[in-house]
Design a protein around this motif. Structure first.
Motif, PDB file in Angstrom:
ATOM      1  N   HIS A 107      49.586  30.453  54.656  1.00 51.04           N
ATOM      2  CA  HIS A 107      50.318  29.855  53.587  1.00 51.04           C
ATOM      3  C   HIS A 107      51.244  28.591  53.601  1.00 51.04           C
ATOM      4  O   HIS A 107      51.545  27.985  52.761  1.00 51.04           O
ATOM      5  CB  HIS A 107      51.345  31.107  53.394  1.00 51.04           C
ATOM      6  N   GLU A 108      50.986  28.035  54.921  1.00 54.12           N
ATOM      7  CA  GLU A 108      51.339  26.461  55.146  1.00 54.12           C
ATOM      8  C   GLU A 108      50.401  25.969  56.065  1.00 54.12           C
ATOM      9  O   GLU A 108      49.558  27.028  56.883  1.00 54.12           O
ATOM     10  CB  GLU A 108      52.629  26.484  55.707  1.00 54.12           C
ATOM     11  N   ILE A 109      50.440  24.481  56.194  1.00 50.36           N
ATOM     12  CA  ILE A 109      49.423  24.126  57.447  1.00 50.36           C
ATOM     13  C   ILE A 109      49.741  24.654  58.899  1.00 50.36           C
ATOM     14  O   ILE A 109      48.974  24.425  59.636  1.00 50.36           O
ATOM     15  CB  ILE A 109      49.501  22.632  57.349  1.00 50.36           C
ATOM     16  N   SER A 110      51.123  24.860  59.102  1.00 51.25           N
ATOM     17  CA  SER A 110      51.448  25.575  60.486  1.00 51.25           C
ATOM     18  C   SER A 110      52.084  26.991  60.225  1.00 51.25           C
ATOM     19  O   SER A 110      53.079  27.060  61.170  1.00 51.25           O
ATOM     20  CB  SER A 110      52.473  24.420  61.123  1.00 51.25           C
ATOM     21  N   ALA A 111      51.751  27.585  59.546  1.00 46.59           N
ATOM     22  CA  ALA A 111      52.117  28.885  59.282  1.00 46.59           C
ATOM     23  C   ALA A 111      50.863  29.823  58.868  1.00 46.59           C
ATOM     24  O   ALA A 111      50.155  29.618  58.009  1.00 46.59           O
ATOM     25  CB  ALA A 111      53.232  28.923  58.269  1.00 46.59           C
ATOM     26  N   ARG A 112      50.890  31.025  59.512  1.00 44.98           N
ATOM     27  CA  ARG A 112      49.919  32.112  59.346  1.00 44.98           C
ATOM     28  C   ARG A 112      50.594  33.444  59.384  1.00 44.98           C
ATOM     29  O   ARG A 112      51.197  33.519  60.158  1.00 44.98           O
ATOM     30  CB  ARG A 112      48.654  31.929  60.380  1.00 44.98           C
ATOM     31  N   TYR A 113      50.213  34.174  58.312  1.00 38.99           N
ATOM     32  CA  TYR A 113      50.522  35.305  58.100  1.00 38.99           C
ATOM     33  C   TYR A 113      49.499  36.379  58.309  1.00 38.99           C
ATOM     34  O   TYR A 113      48.396  36.534  57.921  1.00 38.99           O
ATOM     35  CB  TYR A 113      51.101  35.742  56.593  1.00 38.99           C
ATOM     36  N   PHE A 114      49.886  37.287  59.465  1.00 42.39           N
ATOM     37  CA  PHE A 114      48.901  38.565  59.705  1.00 42.39           C
ATOM     38  C   PHE A 114      49.255  39.776  59.293  1.00 42.39           C
ATOM     39  O   PHE A 114      50.537  40.060  59.342  1.00 42.39           O
ATOM     40  CB  PHE A 114      48.560  38.405  61.319  1.00 42.39           C
ATOM     41  N   ASN A 134      55.782  24.065  63.911  1.00 43.18           N
ATOM     42  CA  ASN A 134      56.646  23.314  63.358  1.00 43.18           C
ATOM     43  C   ASN A 134      56.856  23.591  61.708  1.00 43.18           C
ATOM     44  O   ASN A 134      55.902  24.045  61.213  1.00 43.18           O
ATOM     45  CB  ASN A 134      56.212  21.703  63.460  1.00 43.18           C
ATOM     46  N   TYR A 135      58.126  23.535  61.397  1.00 46.64           N
ATOM     47  CA  TYR A 135      58.317  24.104  59.878  1.00 46.64           C
ATOM     48  C   TYR A 135      58.272  22.846  59.013  1.00 46.64           C
ATOM     49  O   TYR A 135      58.960  21.903  59.190  1.00 46.64           O
ATOM     50  CB  TYR A 135      59.511  24.905  59.868  1.00 46.64           C
ATOM     51  N   ARG A 136      57.407  22.785  57.912  1.00 50.08           N
ATOM     52  CA  ARG A 136      57.521  21.743  56.948  1.00 50.08           C
ATOM     53  C   ARG A 136      57.722  22.327  55.531  1.00 50.08           C
ATOM     54  O   ARG A 136      57.187  23.451  55.245  1.00 50.08           O
ATOM     55  CB  ARG A 136      56.173  20.945  57.037  1.00 50.08           C
ATOM     56  N   LEU A 137      58.250  21.462  54.614  1.00 48.44           N
ATOM     57  CA  LEU A 137      58.412  21.763  53.438  1.00 48.44           C
ATOM     58  C   LEU A 137      58.145  20.494  52.853  1.00 48.44           C
ATOM     59  O   LEU A 137      58.886  19.387  52.867  1.00 48.44           O
ATOM     60  CB  LEU A 137      60.054  22.107  53.222  1.00 48.44           C
ATOM     61  N   ASP A 138      57.234  20.259  52.070  1.00 46.52           N
ATOM     62  CA  ASP A 138      56.984  19.229  50.820  1.00 46.52           C
ATOM     63  C   ASP A 138      56.589  18.032  51.745  1.00 46.52           C
ATOM     64  O   ASP A 138      57.475  16.969  51.710  1.00 46.52           O
ATOM     65  CB  ASP A 138      58.036  18.792  49.850  1.00 46.52           C
TER      66      ASP A 138
END
Length: 476
Positions: A107-114, A134-138
């Motif tokens: 759901h983000e380039i550095s976030a995966r939901y299992f 790392n957490y990114r937004l926009d």
């Protein structure tokens, strides 16, 4: 601050598992309490596996009642190097005992939901680890995993959590970014602020303009839900403007990675389409309602269609009583009906079904086009009318077919609208169709309801597990 001495996975597992008893008997009922106990053990196994593989982590927020009560996703953070290792680690059978991955969502380039699922009879216990580096937004970097992990500490239950100030910043950011701040959220924020007022105030200064910092802290202190509700859009705008931008090369790289992620989501949608077939009286409605309830936690939404998509209309289909009583239509009218069916499937597939699948929706069909091949009399098609069969290979196919099979005597007893001979003919025809269809599973619905539901849940879970394996291979 730096957390205490790092323990081993074995120490963590013993510490947290000591109050968990998962002894069971072969025929024990699957109660909500049983599912909660299984989910607790799944969380313990998950944390133990991370430590056993030498992965520093923190559970970011919402962990106050863990592991006794896990009501939502388990948000956790690891460093970027370990983030790449997670798919392989979570996919090992010993990671979470008895569970398998049934869903993977980038759901983000550095976030995966299992989504990890463990079947208990006709029910499923879930664990939803939502990983982030790392957490990114926009294209703006907000939290670096290195700085978050540097503050980690042991919770009273034995797993790792961040400092109060870091958790406060993360949790407030998520609530403001989602534009949803409720009383239960403010209770957690106020408790964190009370634990480290100076650290939380520094977080507020990074997040909001100076003139808003005091207002936000006061609104949290007095649990003022209305204040946040009236300012939700302006607060979200402040966050967007206040976050530090990455360098130009970093932003360009983030945009490129985001484009690739979206492309992967489109060509490999994370939704799932299942069609339930079977004669009247075979238990389709019961199975469908149970599957929707049990698998809703593995998807972002659930959508049901009856027989065909009805051009995307939510309501569709009517109850058919005495389906074999009416006379067949003529051949021209039947050709027009089949043509309308084909147009409906293709138009709706492109405009409604596939977009829903891309948005990670569970899509359930109560009957499908292929019913026309089995029970022509029900759909008032003339005898020896072959157009429906000729067009069937061109109709979009679901990911899984579940064909319910019950003794003809049961069908007549439950419905009583068709003769015993007709019921036997339908049962044989559906079984023959199931053997011709790819990805079809026959479910014996002549047994007890619990056994039928258990078999149906197992069929869907196993197919989701096979697909998840394919997704994981692409990530490795």
């Amino acid at each position: 601050m730096q957390g205490g001495r790092e323990g081993t996975g074995v120490e963590l597992g013993v510490k947290m598992a000591s109050t968990t008893n998962l002894d069971r008997t072969e025929h024990a009922p699957t109660t909500p309490g049983r599912l909660a106990a299984v989910r607790k053990q799944m969380f313990i196994d998950f944390c133990t596996a991370l430590e056993a593989h030498g992965i520093p982590y923190v559970i970011l927020a919402g962990h106050r009642d863990y592991p006794e009560r896990i009501a939502s996703d388990v948000d956790f953070m690891v460093c970027e190097r370990d983030f790449a290792r997670l798919p392989a680690i979570l996919n090992t059978p010993e990671c979470v005992s008895g569970a398998q991955i049934v869903q993977v969502l980038e759901h983000e380039i550095s976030a995966r939901y299992f989504v990890l699922a463990r079947q208990e009879g006709e029910r499923i216990a879930y664990l939803h680890p939502d990983s982030a580096a790392n957490y990114r937004l926009d294209a703006r970097l907000w939290l670096r995993s290195e700085s978050v992990l540097a503050t980690r500490r042991r919770s009273p239950a034995g797993f790792w959590i961040p400092s109060a100030a870091v958790e406060f910043e993360y949790y407030l950011f998520k609530r403001v970014e989602k534009e949803c701040v409720e009383e239960r959220h403010l209770e957690q924020l106020r408790a964190l602020f009370d634990e480290d007022a100076s650290g939380c105030r520094e977080s507020l200064q990074r997040m909001f303009p100076a003139e808003l910092v005091q207002e936000v802290s006061c609104a949290i202190a007095r649990m003022d839900v209305a204040w946040f509700r009236t300012r939700r859009e302006s607060l979200a705008g402040c966050l967007s403007r206040n976050l530090p931008r990455e360098s130009m090369p970093g932003r360009m790289s983030s945009r490129l990675q985001e484009s690739r992620r979206i492309f992967r989501r489109v060509i490999n949608p994370s939704g799932f389409i299942v069609a339930i077939l079977g004669p009247d009286g075979s238990g389709k409605t019961t199975v469908i309602e149970h599957l929707e309830k049990e698998f809703a936690s593995a998807f972002r939404g659930v959508r049901r269609f009856h027989l065909r998509p009805h051009f995307g209309r939510t309501a569709g289909g009517t109850t058919v009583r005495d389906p074999h009583a009416q006379e067949p239509r003529g051949r021209l009218a039947s050709c027009l009906k089949i043509g309308m069916f084909a147009a409906d499937y293709w138009s709706s597939w492109l405009r409604h079904v596939m977009p829903s699948k891309i948005r990670s929706t569970l899509i359930v069909f109560d009957r499908y086009y292929h019913d026309l091949l089995v029970d022509q009399r029900r759909y008032r098609l003339p005898a020896r009318f072959t157009l429906a069969r000729w067009l069937s290979p061109l109709i979009p196919q679901p990911d899984l077919w579940l064909v319910l099979d019950a003794p003809a005597e049961n069908l007549v007893a439950r419905k009583g609208e068709i003769s015993l001979d007709a019921a036997r003919s339908l049962t044989a025809a559906y079984a023959a169709l199931a053997h011709r269809l790819p990805n079809a599973v026959i479910i014996d619905s002549g047994t007890s309801v619990d056994q039928t539901l258990q078999a149906a849940v197992r069929a869907v879970r196993e197919r989701l597990g096979i697909r998840a394996q394919s997704t994981l291979r692409r990530l490795l």
